[in-house]
Scaffold this active site. Sequence first.
Site, PDB file in Angstrom:
ATOM      1  N   GLU A 215       1.479  -0.324  -5.003  1.00 23.88           N
ATOM      2  CA  GLU A 215       0.626   0.811  -5.336  1.00 23.88           C
ATOM      3  C   GLU A 215       1.465   2.080  -5.300  1.00 23.88           C
ATOM      4  O   GLU A 215       1.975   2.478  -4.259  1.00 23.88           O
ATOM      5  CB  GLU A 215      -0.521   0.939  -4.325  1.00 23.88           C
ATOM      6  CG  GLU A 215      -1.425   2.134  -4.617  1.00 23.88           C
ATOM      7  CD  GLU A 215      -2.219   2.611  -3.408  1.00 23.88           C
ATOM      8  OE1 GLU A 215      -3.286   3.222  -3.620  1.00 23.88           O
ATOM      9  OE2 GLU A 215      -1.776   2.399  -2.267  1.00 23.88           O
TER      10      GLU A 215
ATOM     11  N   ASP B 127       0.820  -1.202   0.000  1.00 22.37           N
ATOM     12  CA  ASP B 127       0.000   0.000   0.000  1.00 22.37           C
ATOM     13  C   ASP B 127       0.861   1.263   0.000  1.00 22.37           C
ATOM     14  O   ASP B 127       1.845   1.364   0.739  1.00 22.37           O
ATOM     15  CB  ASP B 127      -0.892  -0.013   1.246  1.00 22.37           C
ATOM     16  CG  ASP B 127      -1.773   1.214   1.361  1.00 22.37           C
ATOM     17  OD1 ASP B 127      -2.641   1.395   0.494  1.00 22.37           O
ATOM     18  OD2 ASP B 127      -1.585   1.992   2.309  1.00 22.37           O
TER      19      ASP B 127
END
Length: 572
Positions: free
Chosen positions: A294, A221
């Site tokens: 990401e 993330d």
Amino acid sequence: MTTWSSIVLLLGFCLVAAEAAAPWWQTASFYQIYPRSFKDSDGDGIGDLNGVTEKLEYLKEISVTATWLSPFLKSPMADFGYDISDFKAVDPLFGTMEDFENMVARAKQLNVKIILDFVPNHSSDECDWFVRSAAGEEKYKDYYIWHPGFVENGVRRPPTNWVSVFRGSAWEWHEGRQEYYLHQFHKKQPDFNFRNPVVREEMNDVLRFWLEKGVDGFRVDAIYHAFEIEADENGNYPDEPRNDWTDDPDEYGYTHKIYTVDQPETPHLVYEWREILEQFQRDHGGDERILMVETWSPIEIVMHYYGNETAEGAQIPFNFQLISNLYHYEYLINNWLSLMPSGKSANWVIGNHDKNRVGSRFGADRVDLFNILLLTLPGCSITYQGEELGMLDAYISWEDTVDPQACNGYEENYMSNSRDPARSPMHWTDGKFSGFTSGDSTWLPVAQDYATRNVQKERGVALSHLNVFKRLQQLRQEPAVQQGDAEVKAVSGYVLAVRRYLSGEYVYVSLFNIFGYIENVNLNDVFSGLPSTFQYALVTGKSIKQLGDQVSASSVTLMPYESVVLRSTTTV
């Protein structure tokens, strides 16, 4: 002698074939599950791990290779699981570690791989590491980014003008430690100090823990936030320059992000984690474990996450080029393919839990169009739960809104900031609460159209979004689509074409009529050396043709918003 020679030749052929076999992830179909909204097994209105286990057979039904699960670790839920207080424990809201282990075991039985959401940029402020850091314990005092700030005219101010993604200063005063800590997201999400090697080893150990538990990889993330510019010799950080498009100092866009994202050290952190996975592979065998990262960074920076001359990086640095743009697809797709380092694989992302649903973002008429594009381009695809059904954003009132990104703003513009509409519960049936829960409420309202867009109903409609998706997954197994080359061209300002081809196989051409006009395409003007005749390998509810109908390459008519896949009637 002849027999032994034959065996040796056969073994040699098998070894070459094994070496040439593509890694499992290279053309995989990934499916993102947001556990809170996928399936509730205990009636409390919140999805859980047992709910995921219950529905794993559905993933097989739609030919999913692997599922990435958004966070389910122990958390106060200030940002719905992205504020982790214990990186090695399941939050009771989602179940137990035993539930997780049962889910992994069932997934392995079904040959569905499990990808864990790894959140390394920050922890919860309720994490034991942060509590100890705030208390000044020697081992933990530099686990996070701390600074005393400055006092001007008797007033204390933060160390810099850095702004949080969730609005307001990225610095929060801690009364106990008498210093500010950095939080690039919610104030309950303090940023780790990755310049501290002890922190890096803590996070390495988190990866090892979950690998031992049987996960097949990690989605990392917000990796581009992991490092900030290093403090100067006085321990101070520079202000970021102003942007001129907003005068609101609390808006994230108030400053130009040159010190808080995309620092040169960040890709090397991913290289370290890839080595952790590689070492685990050497020690334990089995299929390759993967990293998906990401990063909402310029494409030239994203490419660094693949690796460099001396180190391997992420197998799948997320490609967000198509996620918010309806135009210039020929350029965006070919630009990624041309910039991608040699020997690496493409990936395509069009939806996730942070963006409005595809049908709401680009129009409900284009749901099949985007699924066809996603699944016929070369490389792997990432589908967000419900996009295969054409789910649309739910209406979530201000009173029902829980997303901190919206709640930290103002009621008059909350809908433009809220991620809640795309996180509403999955539509399983046309029954109460869309079959998501047996309880009396849901953590977010169910979308109003669930009775017409759900798994149960769409299974029975020949050209439903779900059945088009299933047919696409079958086509993805064709050699030309799995292994073949790709050519992507804009036929006009209205139509995009993708050709997939492999020597000795059928040619596949996907056509996308992006707008609401009837279009006629001469494929010979677009691609050279095509067979003269094609047949419809996939049609949608927008089509007037039938599956198997033949069509001349020189004249293909597309209805408004229609997308089709054509297959040549002869191999090439």
